[in-house]
Design an enzyme around this catalytic site. Structure first.
Site, short mmCIF file in Angstrom:
data_model
loop_
_atom_site.label_atom_id
_atom_site.label_comp_id
_atom_site.label_asym_id
_atom_site.label_seq_id
_atom_site.Cartn_x
_atom_site.Cartn_y
_atom_site.Cartn_z
N CYS A 265 0.80 -1.23 0.00
CA CYS A 265 0.00 0.00 0.00
C CYS A 265 0.83 1.28 0.00
O CYS A 265 0.77 2.05 -0.96
CB CYS A 265 -0.94 0.01 1.19
P1 NAD Z 1 -4.71 -8.73 -3.10
O1 NAD Z 1 -3.78 -8.74 -4.24
O2 NAD Z 1 -4.33 -9.42 -1.84
O3 NAD Z 1 -6.13 -9.35 -3.54
C1 NAD Z 1 -6.81 -8.99 -4.70
C2 NAD Z 1 -7.62 -10.19 -5.15
O4 NAD Z 1 -8.49 -9.79 -6.23
C3 NAD Z 1 -6.77 -11.34 -5.70
O5 NAD Z 1 -7.11 -12.53 -5.02
C4 NAD Z 1 -7.14 -11.39 -7.19
O6 NAD Z 1 -7.08 -12.70 -7.74
C5 NAD Z 1 -8.55 -10.85 -7.15
N1 NAD Z 1 -9.03 -10.33 -8.44
C6 NAD Z 1 -8.37 -9.55 -9.34
N2 NAD Z 1 -9.15 -9.25 -10.39
C7 NAD Z 1 -10.34 -9.85 -10.14
C8 NAD Z 1 -11.59 -9.92 -10.85
N3 NAD Z 1 -11.75 -9.30 -12.04
N4 NAD Z 1 -12.59 -10.63 -10.32
C9 NAD Z 1 -12.45 -11.27 -9.13
N5 NAD Z 1 -11.31 -11.25 -8.42
C10 NAD Z 1 -10.27 -10.56 -8.91
O7 NAD Z 1 -5.04 -7.21 -2.81
P2 NAD Z 1 -5.30 -6.54 -1.37
O8 NAD Z 1 -4.00 -6.41 -0.64
O9 NAD Z 1 -6.45 -7.19 -0.71
O10 NAD Z 1 -5.70 -5.06 -1.83
C11 NAD Z 1 -6.97 -4.79 -2.42
C12 NAD Z 1 -7.17 -3.29 -2.44
O11 NAD Z 1 -7.28 -2.80 -1.10
C13 NAD Z 1 -6.02 -2.51 -3.08
O12 NAD Z 1 -6.53 -1.40 -3.75
C14 NAD Z 1 -5.19 -2.06 -1.88
O13 NAD Z 1 -4.47 -0.89 -2.15
C15 NAD Z 1 -6.28 -1.81 -0.85
N6 NAD Z 1 -5.84 -1.96 0.55
C16 NAD Z 1 -5.00 -2.98 0.90
C17 NAD Z 1 -4.61 -3.11 2.23
C18 NAD Z 1 -3.65 -4.20 2.66
O14 NAD Z 1 -3.13 -4.09 3.77
N7 NAD Z 1 -3.39 -5.22 1.85
C19 NAD Z 1 -5.10 -2.22 3.21
C20 NAD Z 1 -5.99 -1.23 2.81
C21 NAD Z 1 -6.36 -1.11 1.47
#
Ligand code: NAD
Length: 427
Positions: A265
């Site tokens: 992030c």
């Molecule tokens: P991640 O990479 O862990 O998970 C994303 C998931 O989405 C993956 O499993 C992927 O296969 C799936 N995906 C992608 N395209 C898809 C589609 N078309 N249909 C269905 N599934 C699909 O990502 P994350 O870390 O959970 O982050 C998600 C969002 O939240 C990002 O924008 C990130 O910046 C934000 N965020 C993350 C955190 C963190 O600590 N990881 C905290 C706050 C906000």
């Protein structure tokens, strides 16, 4: 409520188990079939404290996963968008997954009855929901935002490693709403959460997420900069941090000088907002410095070693800690990757150890480095030890007898360090 969550990663899966614990009917959707299978077997696809028992409680009850977005969204009252948003090489936010998932959501609810609420939880730069998500939903569903479906932005502030705790007990819930009806539905979903709810417009909610991350990143780079000065003056920056942390305007948190921030992030979000500012004709100089200081910080650990022993070619080195912070196996943008890359570039022999992130790093460096099965094994043959992630098991001074230790996280006290051949990055 019936909730569909698109993207079962850190944010989506944690949101899913959290909302199912609150009695909602949750369907997670992911394009990764393996991930879907693991979730349906109640096996977490990544390490997160407390996730496994919650998953075991809810799978087979009110939580399941699927790769069929239509089936998941057809009867859902609320549809969360939780897919990843990475950044391109120039820092611009990469919306490819958001656009694909939004298109899929739009197509999936084209023929459905009812008035679903779409919730953008992925971190997107200000204006994205209005200018990208709404039009894509409208075109693909032939439905009008505000009239036929609701739309909100609900940024997530969880910390990996404490994600479940943070989701279930947030310090605030931010709801950006297209209209009052949309915000009311999301407020209702969070009814049982004991946290203040702030309701704003869509792009303000998007900006709150960026401002939060930017502020935290700036605080880290600021204390690292002070630490770099302290190092030259022979001052312990941790005593300085203690001294300033009493001031409530500063607070004692996020003042751990060291190797800097990583993870999925902070680095990408700061870069993305700098690009947004540039596009608006504003140069975000402070934020550019925050990034630069953070990128240089891991190199300082290597410089310390070179200053001490000279050329690193063929030196036996060990990197302790690979995840970007303790409590997670996430190595995205982890300082360890930079430290390992720099050591390899200098011809050093590198052994690594981490309690849970080994497999992820094995996938990156393959046979270029050696992988130990314990901290003791990793350290045993090494001449130089680099402490990169502050896992508790590394806080044992006995591990380091007879080694040259370069600590990037201040895991040993001054008393413990005094008896060792030890140097800290900012102290
Ligand atoms: P991640 O990479 O862990 O998970 C994303 C998931 O989405 C993956 O499993 C992927 O296969 C799936 N995906 C992608 N395209 C898809 C589609 N078309 N249909 C269905 N599934 C699909 O990502 P994350 O870390 O959970 O982050 C998600 C969002 O939240 C990002 O924008 C990130 O910046 C934000 N965020 C993350 C955190 C963190 O600590 N990881 C905290 C706050 C906000």
């Amino acid at each position: 409520m019936r909730v569909a969550i698109i993207g079962a990663g850190y944010v989506g899966l944690v949101t899913g188990v959290g909302l199912s614990k609150h009695g909602n009917e949750v369907t997670l959707v992911d394009i990764d079939e393996q991930r879907v299978k693991m979730i349906n077997q109640a096996k977490p696809p990544f390490y997160e404290e407390g996730l496994e028992p919650l998953l075991q409680n809810s799978v087979g009850g009110n939580l399941r996963a699927t790769s069929d977005i239509k089936e998941a969204t057809i009867g859902a009252d609320v549809i969360f968008l939780c897919v990843q948003t990475s950044c391109q090489s120039d820092g611009t936010i990469d919306l490819v997954h958001v656009e694909q998932a939004t298109t899929d959501i739009g197509k999936a609810f084209k023929d459905r009855e009812g008035h679903p609420l779409i919730v953008v939880k992925s971190t997107v730069v200000p204006g994205t929901t209005e200018k990208v998500v709404c039009p894509l939903l409208e075109v693909n569903s032939s439905n009008r935002p505000g009239r036929d479906f609701g739309i909100t932005v609900n940024p997530e502030f969880l910390r990996e490693g404490k994600a479940i705790e943070d989701f279930l007990h947030p310090d605030r819930i931010v709801i950006g709403e297209l209209n009052k009806e949309s915000g009311d539905v999301l407020s209702e979903l969070y009814r049982d959460f004991d946290a203040p709810i702030l309701r704003v417009d869509l792009k303000t909610a998007e900006m709150i997420k960026y401002a939060s991350n930017v502020f935290l990143a700036a605080k880290i780079s600021l204390i690292n900069e002070i630490g770099n000065i302290c190092k030259r003056l022979g001052i312990d920056v941790y005593r300085v941090a203690e001294g300033i942390g009493f001031d409530p305007r500063i607070s004692p948190y996020f003042l751990n000088a060291g190797l800097g921030f990583g993870g999925s992030c902070l680095p990408k979000d700061i870069k993305a907002i700098v690009v947004v500012a540039k596009g608006l004709g504003y140069q975000a100089s402070l934020l550019e410095s925050v990034i630069r200081i953070n990128e240089e910080q891991p190199l300082k650990l290597i410089e310390l070693a070179e200053k001490r022993v000279g050329d690193l070619t063929a030196r036996k080195t060990t990197v302790l800690g690979l995840s970007f912070k303790p409590g997670t196996d996430d190595v995205r943008e982890a300082p360890s990757l930079k430290v390992i890359t720099e050591l390899l570039e200098r011809g050093a022999l590198v052994t690594v150890y981490d309690p849970i992130a080994m497999e992820k790093v094995r996938g990156i460096f393959k046979d270029k480095i050696d992988y130990a099965t314990s901290a003791e094994e990793a350290v045993s043959e090494a001449e130089l030890v680099f402490i990169v992630t502050e896992w508790d098991e590394f806080k044992n001074p006995n591990l380091y007898q007879g080694k040259k230790v370069f600590d990037g996280r201040r895991i040993l006290s001054s008393d413990e360090a005094e008896r060792l051949d030890y140097e800290g990055i900012c102290w």
